[in-house]
Design a protein around this motif. Structure first.
Motif, PDB file in Angstrom:
ATOM      1  N   VAL A 192       0.403   5.390   5.277  1.00 55.98           N
ATOM      2  CA  VAL A 192       1.300   6.520   5.030  1.00 55.98           C
ATOM      3  C   VAL A 192       0.455   7.788   4.912  1.00 55.98           C
ATOM      4  O   VAL A 192      -0.769   7.734   4.798  1.00 55.98           O
ATOM      5  CB  VAL A 192       2.120   6.335   3.723  1.00 55.98           C
ATOM      6  N   THR A 193       1.139   8.908   4.917  1.00 51.07           N
ATOM      7  CA  THR A 193       0.501  10.176   4.589  1.00 51.07           C
ATOM      8  C   THR A 193       1.210  10.789   3.384  1.00 51.07           C
ATOM      9  O   THR A 193       2.333  10.410   3.029  1.00 51.07           O
ATOM     10  CB  THR A 193       0.555  11.175   5.767  1.00 51.07           C
ATOM     11  N   MET A 226       6.150   2.414   2.757  1.00 55.12           N
ATOM     12  CA  MET A 226       6.062   2.554   4.210  1.00 55.12           C
ATOM     13  C   MET A 226       7.446   2.583   4.849  1.00 55.12           C
ATOM     14  O   MET A 226       7.731   3.396   5.734  1.00 55.12           O
ATOM     15  CB  MET A 226       5.234   1.409   4.801  1.00 55.12           C
ATOM     16  N   GLY A 227       8.329   1.713   4.375  1.00 57.11           N
ATOM     17  CA  GLY A 227       9.646   1.617   4.978  1.00 57.11           C
ATOM     18  C   GLY A 227      10.530   2.818   4.723  1.00 57.11           C
ATOM     19  O   GLY A 227      11.463   3.081   5.497  1.00 57.11           O
ATOM     20  N   SER A 228      10.259   3.552   3.662  1.00 55.34           N
ATOM     21  CA  SER A 228      11.071   4.730   3.330  1.00 55.34           C
ATOM     22  C   SER A 228      10.411   6.038   3.748  1.00 55.34           C
ATOM     23  O   SER A 228      10.955   7.112   3.507  1.00 55.34           O
ATOM     24  CB  SER A 228      11.348   4.757   1.826  1.00 55.34           C
ATOM     25  N   ALA A 229       9.240   5.959   4.368  1.00 52.13           N
ATOM     26  CA  ALA A 229       8.520   7.172   4.767  1.00 52.13           C
ATOM     27  C   ALA A 229       9.219   7.870   5.925  1.00 52.13           C
ATOM     28  O   ALA A 229       9.934   7.247   6.715  1.00 52.13           O
ATOM     29  CB  ALA A 229       7.086   6.819   5.151  1.00 52.13           C
ATOM     30  N   SER A 230       8.980   9.170   6.018  1.00 52.64           N
ATOM     31  CA  SER A 230       9.571   9.983   7.081  1.00 52.64           C
ATOM     32  C   SER A 230       8.525  10.278   8.140  1.00 52.64           C
ATOM     33  O   SER A 230       7.465  10.837   7.836  1.00 52.64           O
ATOM     34  CB  SER A 230      10.103  11.312   6.510  1.00 52.64           C
ATOM     35  N   GLY A 235       0.432   6.810  10.286  1.00 50.28           N
ATOM     36  CA  GLY A 235       0.975   5.535   9.859  1.00 50.28           C
ATOM     37  C   GLY A 235       2.487   5.533   9.982  1.00 50.28           C
ATOM     38  O   GLY A 235       3.033   5.897  11.020  1.00 50.28           O
ATOM     39  N   SER A 236       3.175   5.172   8.899  1.00 48.18           N
ATOM     40  CA  SER A 236       4.639   5.154   8.906  1.00 48.18           C
ATOM     41  C   SER A 236       5.240   6.518   8.630  1.00 48.18           C
ATOM     42  O   SER A 236       6.460   6.678   8.689  1.00 48.18           O
ATOM     43  CB  SER A 236       5.158   4.149   7.870  1.00 48.18           C
TER      44      SER A 236
END
Length: 513
Positions: free
Chosen positions: A276-277, A343-347, A358-359
């Motif tokens: 993620v970032t 990760m699954g909720s990242a934009s 990443g995600s």
């Protein structure tokens, strides 16, 4: 080597001058400035303010739900924490000081480098203890998880020096003492790494973070600040079992359409890149006065308390705070579930490759609405039986004062020069038995346990180190202490965010991002 001169001469002067102009004008014109006399900046207009960053990642929404990180411990394995205003309201705990500074009571636990204090304030700083609603007030200084317990595990000295064996010892200590004193350590922030390319399946540093993960601790690691000069994330961010973080530039808005990833945030590969970032550009964290970062970057100071810095270190600190908030809300989450949710909720960002983002950028608003699911991680786990020397990569410390007698720490030995038994260490790590009282793998590094220092929490005391039977007394440390042979001036440098603000990109040579 060529990197030693990066802080020299006119280039530094020109960059600092450029940053000094930007410090006073981020995101607003002078006519609209509403600089807080207490903070020294406009928290609502300055994109680097933690108020703004908390808005971007959804932490303000978490506070409105009563979620502030209370009851969750975050271990910061770094260069120490100086108890400046904003870090002196009772939620910072001194764990062991495993750095070279520990041998002097005046420098033990405190941050002479300036890196750890900056990150501690991002994770859990606060003007004062408050209510959840009070943490939404832009007039206050508030870290991402203001009520979390911040456990200061110092491994880096006042000039940033640290050997990978000290970092491993710090990780081992956190795992074995995670339930001490009601700290409930559920997160490790590790804004450190080496350029080792040893496979994580055998690397000792990777094995140490994996064992923390298997013991219920979310390990948040900075991906590195080398941009596209390498396609390898730093070790141990390269290990698939941690949460690797890259930096994002939010442009000062909550909307994602204008978000970018700065060119210095390390590229990965299709096989392994950041997960993620998070915002990591021009972040306003607390200064450690007279520290190396503070004195060598005067143009980065804002007001009397703050220092503006950029790097994947700062981004990792933001995510560590987010993880603490998520774990307060859902305390039964496993590290794999925390990673999956974040990760699954990242934009995702516009026109940015997965190798860079990443995600995407973390979003607590979505994360807190997520329903945890069972996660089966298919990646193989490591053995830890690889080479300690290879784990260092090219980053070595030397003992000496620059004379012909100077000696580099090389080979399968720890920071005391003692033979490294990888198989025994890995076995003890897996069993949670690397520490006995104040000794790690037979090396006395600290005293025996928590002592009452009159603070809100007890502190872990220091002890005199020994090496090959010789006491490293104060007199030995003057001019002959361990230092980083590749360091020499690669401090946090002024070269990020268009023109350019001071950032921690130079730490990659010493391991700090």
């Amino acid at each position: 080597m060529a990197t030693r001169a990066r802080w020299a001469g006119a280039r530094l002067s020109a960059v600092v001058a450029a940053s000094a102009v930007l410090v006073g004008s981020v995101g607003l014109t002078s006519a609209h400035a509403a600089v807080s006399p207490t903070l020294g900046y406009d928290a609502q207009a300055d994109k680097g303010s933690l108020y703004n960053i908390a808005g971007v990642v959804g932490a303000l929404d978490a506070y409105r739900l009563g979620i502030t990180g209370r009851g969750v411990g975050v271990a910061l394995i770094d260069t120490g924490v100086t108890r400046v205003a904003g870090l002196n309201s009772g939620n910072v705990v001194n764990g062991p000081d495993l750095s070279f500074d520990s041998q002097d009571p005046a420098t033990s636990n405190v941050d002479g480098f300036g890196h750890g204090t900056h990150l501690a304030s991002i994770i859990a700083g606060r003007t004062a203890v408050g209510t959840p609603a009070s943490y939404t007030d832009p007039a206050r200084f508030t870290g991402i998880a203001p009520d979390a317990n911040l456990v200061n595990v110092k491994v880096g000295s006042a000039n940033g020096d640290v050997d990978v064996s000290q970092v491993i010892a710090g990780i081992n200590w956190v795992v074995e003492h995670r339930r001490d004193e009601g700290l409930n350590i559920r997160v490790i922030n590790l804004s450190y790494g080496t350029d080792s390319v040893q496979p994580s399946q055998v690397d000792p540093l990777a094995y140490a973070v994996e064992q923390a993960w298997l013991n219920g601790i979310v390990v948040v690691v900075a991906g590195g600040n080398e941009g596209d000069s390498t396609t390898n994330l730093a070790n141990p961010a390269s290990d698939p079992h941690v949460l690797a973080v890259g930096a994002m530039d939010s442009a000062g808005t909550v909307a994602t359409a204008d978000d970018t990833v700065p060119s210095w945030s390390t590229d990965g590969t299709d096989a392994r890149h950041v997960d993620v970032t998070a915002p990591g550009v021009s972040v306003l964290g607390l200064r450690s006065p007279a520290s190396a970062a503070d004195t060598q970057n005067p143009g980065a100071r804002v007001g009397t308390q703050f220092l503006r810095g950029s790097g994947t270190s700062q981004a990792a600190a933001v995510v560590s705070g987010e993880a603490a908030l998520l774990l307060q809300a859902m305390p039964n989450l496993t590290p794999d579930q925390v990673k999956q949710i974040l990760m699954g909720s990242a934009s995702g960002l516009n026109n940015v490759s997965a190798r860079m983002e990443g995600s995407g950028t973390t979003d607590l608003r979505q994360a807190l609405r997520s329903v945890p699911r069972t996660v089966v991680d298919p990646a193989p786990w490591g053995t830890g039986t690889g080479s300690l020397e290879a784990s260092r990569g090219s980053f070595h410390i030397v003992v000496g004062d620059g004379t012909a007698e100077e000696t580099t720490l090389l080979g399968e030995v720890d920071v005391f020069g003692r033979a490294w038994n990888a198989v025994q260490w890995a076995r003890d790590t897996q069993k949670g038995k690397t520490w006995r009282d104040g000794a790690w793998m037979g090396n006395t590094l600290t005293a025996r346990g928590w002592t009452n220092t009159g603070e809100a929490h007890k502190s872990w005391p220091t002890a005199t180190w020994t090496s090959a039977g010789a006491v490293l007394a104060d007199g030995e440390w003057a001019g002959r202490m361990w230092r980083d042979g590749e360091w020499a001036g690669r401090m946090w440098r002024d070269s990020a965010w268009s023109g350019r603000m001071w950032r921690s990109g130079g730490f990659s040579s010493a391991g700090w991002f």
